[in-house]
Write an enzyme that holds these catalytic residues in place. Structure first.
Site, PDB file in Angstrom:
ATOM      1  CD  GLU A   1       1.690   7.093 -11.902  1.00 50.59           C
ATOM      2  OE1 GLU A   1       2.874   7.317 -12.225  1.00 50.59           O
ATOM      3  OE2 GLU A   1       0.851   8.010 -11.751  1.00 50.59           O
TER       4      GLU A   1
ATOM      5  CG  ASN B   1       6.948  11.288 -10.368  1.00 51.69           C
ATOM      6  OD1 ASN B   1       7.749  10.961 -11.235  1.00 51.69           O
ATOM      7  ND2 ASN B   1       5.999  10.482  -9.922  1.00 51.69           N
TER       8      ASN B   1
ATOM      9  CG  HIS C   1       4.544   6.852  -7.813  1.00 52.18           C
ATOM     10  ND1 HIS C   1       3.471   6.596  -8.632  1.00 52.18           N
ATOM     11  CD2 HIS C   1       4.550   8.191  -7.593  1.00 52.18           C
ATOM     12  CE1 HIS C   1       2.862   7.741  -8.909  1.00 52.18           C
ATOM     13  NE2 HIS C   1       3.490   8.726  -8.291  1.00 52.18           N
TER      14      HIS C   1
ATOM     15  CB  SER D   1      -4.641  16.085  -8.282  1.00 52.29           C
ATOM     16  OG  SER D   1      -4.826  14.924  -9.071  1.00 52.29           O
TER      17      SER D   1
ATOM     18  N   GLY E   1      -2.868  11.887 -10.323  1.00 47.09           N
ATOM     19  CA  GLY E   1      -3.064  11.991 -11.772  1.00 47.09           C
ATOM     20  C   GLY E   1      -4.517  12.074 -12.207  1.00 47.09           C
TER      21      GLY E   1
ATOM     22  CE  LYS F   1       2.997  11.028 -11.990  1.00 47.24           C
ATOM     23  NZ  LYS F   1       1.624  10.734 -11.656  1.00 47.24           N
TER      24      LYS F   1
ATOM     25  CD  GLU G   1       2.161  10.704  -4.393  1.00 44.36           C
ATOM     26  OE1 GLU G   1       2.158  11.844  -4.863  1.00 44.36           O
ATOM     27  OE2 GLU G   1       2.519   9.716  -5.037  1.00 44.36           O
TER      28      GLU G   1
HETATM   29  P1  PGA Z   1      -0.061  14.213  -9.817  1.00 46.74           P
HETATM   30  O1  PGA Z   1       1.027  13.068  -9.526  1.00 46.74           O
HETATM   31  O2  PGA Z   1       0.394  15.449  -9.126  1.00 46.74           O
HETATM   32  O3  PGA Z   1      -0.097  14.333 -11.298  1.00 46.74           O
HETATM   33  O4  PGA Z   1      -1.350  13.707  -9.246  1.00 46.74           O
HETATM   34  C1  PGA Z   1       1.509  12.888  -8.231  1.00 46.74           C
HETATM   35  C2  PGA Z   1       2.607  11.848  -8.216  1.00 46.74           C
HETATM   36  O5  PGA Z   1       2.896  11.228  -9.218  1.00 46.74           O
HETATM   37  O6  PGA Z   1       3.213  11.618  -7.191  1.00 46.74           O
END
Ligand code: PGA
Length: 270
Positions: free
Chosen positions: A107, A20, A105, A223, A183, A22, A177
């Site tokens: 976010e 992803n 997600h 992460s 993140g 982003k 998640e």
């Molecule tokens: P990340 O993001 O690996 O940077 O924590 C995970 C995600 O956006 O699903």
């Protein structure tokens, strides 16, 4: 008694690794990345690699990509098929360009206020348009410290799957998640992830029965790095990874893909 057909077992044996990106990488960088990644990894039959670039790059990457090597995912879309919805893109417009789409997600939920109802509508729109939705669910740090993880996973799962029949469930992917791990560089403990994945499968069993629960595709994300990928993938019930930051570099991402391949090769030898 959980009973998995050969076909379902084969789908489950295939690890799903989703990158992803982003709101990172412009169209030029996305194209270079894809070129680089296709040179770095072999086409492993036991690993399905999916890239989720910004919506801007989807069309051009869909022309460049070898679908036997990589699939594409949308990071977001609106659930109605067409109409006066300025700035939105629909699943029907993404049809033929992507094979997967992230839905809910953290976010989207926490920065853009997406609700379980939105997630539910989007999941149905994706399935109706032949796109596999990847429903992201997970507790916040607050939920976790207040022992609400189980309730949150329960509600987000029930909410997201409300329009999905048992026949359609095989189209759906669930990604666990924990919001506090996305993140942040904070690693969820393996035991906690294992427990959460068990809860998710139990919930799917309650909704659709034991066979569906055993064959559902459930990913972990938050992460994940080259170092932690293999450990998460080795957990029982984890069928793949959703990766943000570590997917932005083609070399790092290719290492994770190689580890997923190696892990499933080792598992087959056991
Ligand atoms: P990340 O993001 O690996 O940077 O924590 C995970 C995600 O956006 O699903």
């Amino acid at each position: 008694m959980i009973n998995i057909s050969d076909k379902q077992q084969m789908a489950q044996d295939k690890k799903l690794i989703i990158g992803n990106w982003k709101m990172n990488l412009d169209m030029h960088e996305a194209s270079l990345y894809l070129h680089k990644l296709s040179k770095l990894i072999k086409n492993h039959r036991d690993v399905e690699v999916v890239l989720a670039p910004t919506v801007l790059s989807l069309q051009s990457l869909s022309l460049q990509v070898n679908l036997r090597q990589f699939k594409l995912a949308a990071q977001n879309f609106y659930w109605r098929d067409m109409g006066a919805y300025t700035g939105e893109v629909s699943a029907s417009q993404l049809r033929g360009i992507v094979q997967y789409a992230l839905v809910g997600h953290s976010e989207r939920r926490h920065v853009f206020g997406e609700t379980d109802k939105d997630v539910c509508n989007k999941v149905a729109a994706a399935v109706r348009n032949g796109i596999r939705p990847v429903i992201c669910i997970g507790e916040t740090a607050w939920d976790r410290s207040n022992n609400e993880t189980q309730d949150v996973l329960h509600d987000q799962l029930i909410g997201g799957l409300a329009n999905i029949t048992s026949e359609e469930l095989s189209q759906v992917v669930i990604a666990y998640e924990p919001v506090w791990a996305v993140g942040t560089g904070q690693n969820a403990l393996l035991g906690d992830v294992r427990l959460a994945i068990m809860m998710i499968r139990k919930q799917i069993e309650n909704l659709y029965g034991a066979t569906a629960a055993a064959s559902a595709q459930v990913l972990y994300g938050g992460s994940v790095t080259t170092d932690s990928a293999a450990d998460y993938l080795a957990l029982p019930g984890v069928d793949g990874l959703l990766i943000g930051a570590a997917s932005l570099n083609a070399y790092v991402f290719s290492e994770i893909i190689k580890r997923a391949h190696k892990g499933s090769t080792l598992a087959k030898k056991d």
